[in-house]
Design a protein around this motif. Structure first.
Motif, short mmCIF file in Angstrom:
data_model
loop_
_atom_site.label_atom_id
_atom_site.label_comp_id
_atom_site.label_asym_id
_atom_site.label_seq_id
_atom_site.Cartn_x
_atom_site.Cartn_y
_atom_site.Cartn_z
N TRP B 75 0.87 -1.18 0.00
CA TRP B 75 0.00 0.00 0.00
C TRP B 75 0.90 1.23 0.00
O TRP B 75 2.13 1.11 0.09
CB TRP B 75 -0.90 0.01 1.25
N ASP B 76 0.32 2.43 -0.04
CA ASP B 76 1.14 3.65 -0.05
C ASP B 76 1.75 3.87 1.33
O ASP B 76 1.05 4.19 2.29
CB ASP B 76 0.27 4.87 -0.40
N ILE B 234 -3.02 10.23 -3.33
CA ILE B 234 -4.15 9.30 -3.23
C ILE B 234 -4.31 8.59 -4.58
O ILE B 234 -5.39 8.14 -4.95
CB ILE B 234 -5.45 9.99 -2.78
N ARG B 261 -3.42 1.87 2.98
CA ARG B 261 -4.53 1.43 2.14
C ARG B 261 -5.60 2.52 2.10
O ARG B 261 -5.88 3.15 3.11
CB ARG B 261 -5.09 0.14 2.74
N TYR B 262 -6.20 2.72 0.93
CA TYR B 262 -7.17 3.81 0.81
C TYR B 262 -8.52 3.44 1.42
O TYR B 262 -9.23 2.58 0.89
CB TYR B 262 -7.39 4.19 -0.66
N LEU B 267 -8.75 8.56 4.97
CA LEU B 267 -8.13 9.61 4.17
C LEU B 267 -8.60 10.98 4.63
O LEU B 267 -7.82 11.93 4.76
CB LEU B 267 -8.46 9.41 2.69
N SER B 279 -3.10 17.01 -3.02
CA SER B 279 -3.24 15.59 -3.32
C SER B 279 -3.55 15.41 -4.80
O SER B 279 -3.65 16.38 -5.55
CB SER B 279 -4.37 14.97 -2.48
N CYS B 281 -5.81 12.29 -7.33
CA CYS B 281 -6.51 11.01 -7.35
C CYS B 281 -7.32 10.87 -8.63
O CYS B 281 -7.40 11.79 -9.43
CB CYS B 281 -7.41 10.86 -6.12
N ILE B 285 -12.12 8.00 -6.68
CA ILE B 285 -11.72 8.28 -5.30
C ILE B 285 -12.31 9.61 -4.84
O ILE B 285 -12.80 9.75 -3.72
CB ILE B 285 -10.18 8.32 -5.18
#
Lengths: 548, 548
Positions: B75-76, B234, B261-262, B267, B279, B281, B285
């Motif tokens: 994940w990020d 994101i 994980r999103y 978030l 950000s 995305c 999202i």
């Protein structure tokens, strides 16, 4: 070892970094943007591109090709901006001649650079006439009459700039070539020895433009550049490519004002009529602008200005800030692109005292992206970043001069140990702010101590009645060297050397300087002016000679 | 011909553009800046550099060297950010595995990329276990337990990430090498054929970071990045290097928040607790963030967000603007760096009607510096920039993928004629704004006319009661193809196909679309969801199969 390189497919465009690429979006997005010459004539970026094509066609017809050196002698003009692009874009090398050098030095640089074509403003024809007999490689001279009749001259002229442009095709096809191709050259105005030829490749110019843009634009507010600024250089375009900023202005699509010959009143008028918001100049010019605008003061507020070339003094900085200008220093040299650091205030900066912001704005600031700026001792060890450890500034960056023209020894000295040596002695703060202490050769060695001539100059400048001053080291039997000060009094102000000594001794009491830093009263000379180099720096070589 | 190249003196540092150079000032100027992982742990840029050194030492001990491909499945996280730097900096290639692909596709990409080491989050161990038998080149697997106990697994593990890091030295010496060295690779998630390997060199990454920085920072106000922003990606870090923006954030010294994980609620919480201001995305999202924050709405104002991956719809854009977000589109593809254009409003922009600003923000925008973006017909002739002439977007830029891995034919097709072919059909306005009409393969050819599936989708999305929709072309004996729409109703809303047809016919009356663009009522299907690709784009391949 697996080299592991990316492998372009045969049809892929490998995109060399070339000066022409700076124009791609300037034209497609900002084609209607204006370039103004002295506010008297103006044309669009579209027309600019056509004129660049015409210039290349005209130079081609005169024999210029890939590798030809084309010299330019002009004031800051649209013609100069055309040369900044058109000459490199055709694979030729733009040589920006320092028109403030002596005729003999100009002759030296024209010959040393192998210049074949000279584009010369009528004002500088007399210089060429004077050195004509010594010119070795120059085959063609194009005069720039600047809207007047072309003057009579015994020189054989290939034509007048606008006439040749009018006859030439705008449709020159600018091809691709190696990004390491020499795009521009000029000569450093060192105070010792012959001028040294410096050059920049296309890649250097493009990377400098991107790095300078990033750093200038990234500031949250103040001390920044943005897409709606109006740009006017007030650093001569022969001087390190006007710090590379005309390329930045075109890249970002900014309205660009070329002011011609620098006349303070005219610059102030242009600032107002063209609504200039972003400029750069040396301290001397800033001083002239402030002085010229003292009576019936025009609005200078919001004028962002990078100051470089020599140190911005706190006194001058404060005077400019008081007028609402957003002045801040930049740092670099002829060999460094030039911009390697900028005195932008860091995020969250809160001054501890009113003087701190001024000190920060006057410092060389902090290195811009990709620039590896170190302060090192003679064994290339990093000095502690404590604001006290003095060492030389050495550099790595993707746009530094790789060698001097035909000077292998000086080139190796410049790059000793794989870092470019600036010969500037500095300290660095924990936050990465650099503060220049002195030039290596201007440090005064007295009684076993090192005294910074710049620090003493700064303190003398604070004494009421001082207009300007310079300090150099002079030979002394007992102490090795002693500081000697040259002071220009403010008009109508009383001031004598004992008053200056008394003020300096107060700084000794407060431990700001050592007692060795205070010149004897008979080593303070009052003069009518401080000698300057052709680019406005204090000429300490001349001062040392005067003090013998 | 005189090549006229600059000639470095032997000691000169020629400065290859390497990923490690992005760190130079991040460390010297912003060493105390924070990197936060889910707001639960945080460390400084100084510590970041130490951990990069440890990672390289640990990978070295596992056999990684110049040219080794190291795959990451995570994940990020801060670990991912460490991999973004540490793996390329040691001359190895970072392979960002798309963890949303099927296990068989992941197996294909691990084998095709010649990955030798895999760093894998415990969540993805089951995937590796499943494909273990088919793995050809993978020699070492490092599990990232993410603060938990390392799970039991039949896979032979080389160790746990943090354990290996703790044992490794931070003093890895990162050397210099060719700037064309492959720094990163990943696979395009095309909807036809096998995934194709894309790679970027160190030079590509550095130039993309400089160009993106310049363009993002240069905006006067709004839609911009500056040194005081707090950055949180994101867009998954496996997705085109999170659009290259983590490199920009580190280059500029920004506080960087990695969200793991999103989960929309998490978030939103991070945005507030870490004071995130910048950000990026995909539209899906953004929609989730807006939906999740509808009740007890948190403050989203001032949150700048680039939207890419698929088209930002005016409806979604308006909803985000209404919440105070500063959303604007960007454009690019896996092969293009990715950012080649940004929907920043041009200087002096004044909307003619309230919808115009929204339209501008939703468009791919205008090309960033150095990007040569053309809209051309099939003979590569430029289409008129009148907002009507449709053609394919083709590109040149200094950071485009030079070939697909082991796919010479697809590579030549990508670069046919020396321009990268995007397969996006677009028009361009006189001001250089690009508007995508459709993907080449998604254009619906019906009754001798070309209908944009995207345009019809946009109009259906405006019909009250429509949550989401997708339009594809289906075979038709009489017309060749006909549009077919898949529509998700808003919860609790009444809506039938005749209502949709009626609304579309109004747009025919007002000449906005041709009558051929309106699907028959029986070609409007109501579905519970629209199938998406692994990166959240509408999967039209699946829809076409469903419509057979």
């Amino acid at each position: 070892m697996n080299a592991n390189l990316v492998a372009p497919t045969p049809s892929a465009y490998t995109y060399p970094l070339l000066v022409k690429q700076l124009l791609v979006n300037a034209l497609s997005l900002h084609g209607d943007q204006e370039i103004s010459y002295r506010g008297e004539m103006r044309y669009s970026f579209h027309e600019f591109r056509h004129r660049i094509g015409r210039l290349a066609s005209a130079l081609s017809a005169l024999g210029a090709r890939h590798g030809t050196t084309v010299a330019v002698m002009d004031w800051d003009s649209h013609r100069y901006l055309e040369s900044y692009f058109g000459i490199p874009m055709m694979g030729a090398t733009l040589f920006t001649v320092n028109v403030r050098l002596s005729p003999q030095q100009i002759l030296y640089t024209l010959n040393d650079s192998d210049a074949e074509i000279v584009l010369v403003h009528a004002d500088f024809l007399p210089v060429l006439e004077q050195i004509k007999a010594g010119l070795k490689g120059v085959l063609q001279i194009v005069v720039m009459a600047d809207g007047q009749d072309a003057p009579a001259t015994p020189l054989p002229l290939a034509g007048e700039y606008e006439t040749l442009m009018a006859q030439a095709s705008p449709d020159f096809k600018f091809g691709d070539f190696d990004e390491q191709t020499k795009a521009a050259t000029f000569y450093t105005t060192g105070t010792t020895g012959d001028p040294k030829g410096v050059s920049y490749s296309h890649r250097d110019i493009v990377l400098h433009a991107l790095v300078a843009s990033t750093s200038l634009c990234a500031q949250r507010e103040g001390q920044r550049l943005h897409r709606e600024d109006v740009y006017m250089p007030i650093t001569p375009m022969f001087h390190v490519l006007a710090w590379g900023l005309p390329y930045v202005a075109v890249l970002l699509g900014l309205k660009t004002v070329l002011p011609g010959r620098y006349v303070p009143e005219a610059l102030l008028k242009l600032r107002q009529s063209e609504q200039v918001t972003f400029s750069h100049c040396v301290p001397t010019i800033l001083q002239m602008l402030l002085t010229a605008s003292q009576e019936d003061p025009p609005d200078l507020s919001g004028w962002k200005m990078i100051i470089g070339g020599s140190a911005l003094s706190p006194v001058l900085c404060e005077a400019a800030l008081a007028r609402g200008m957003d002045v801040f220093a930049g740092y670099g040299m002829s060999e460094t692109g030039p911009i390697v650091s900028l005195a932008q205030l860091p995020p969250g900066f809160a001054a501890r005292d009113p003087q701190e912001e001024v000190r920060r704005r006057c410092s060389p600031g902090r290195p811009v992206p990709l620039v590896d700026l170190r302060v090192v001792d003679e064994e290339m060890r990093d000095m502690p970043r404590d604001g006290r450890g003095q060492g030389e500034i050495v550099l790595r960056a993707p746009f530094l001069t790789q060698s001097y023209f035909k000077k292998p020894e000086a080139s190796e000295e410049l790059w000793a140990g794989g870092y470019l040596h600036t010969q500037d002695i500095a300290v660095m703060t924990p936050q990465g702010f650099v503060q220049i202490v002195d030039r290596i050769k201007d440090v005064i060695k007295t009684g076993g101590e090192w005294v910074s001539s710049i620090e003493v100059e700064g303190l003398i400048a604070e004494v009421p009645g001082v207009q300007e001053c310079a300090v150099v080291g002079v030979r002394d039997e007992k102490w090795g060297e002693r500081p000697m000060a040259f002071v220009v009094r403010k008009a109508g102000m009383e001031l004598d050397s004992t008053a200056i000594c008394a003020r300096l001794l107060e700084h000794v009491d407060s431990k700001r300087i050592s007692k060795y830093a205070v010149p004897e009263a008979d080593r303070i000379a009052f003069v009518s002016e401080i000698p300057k180099t052709s680019v406005g720096k204090i000429n300490k070589k001349v001062l040392r000679e005067q003090s013998l």
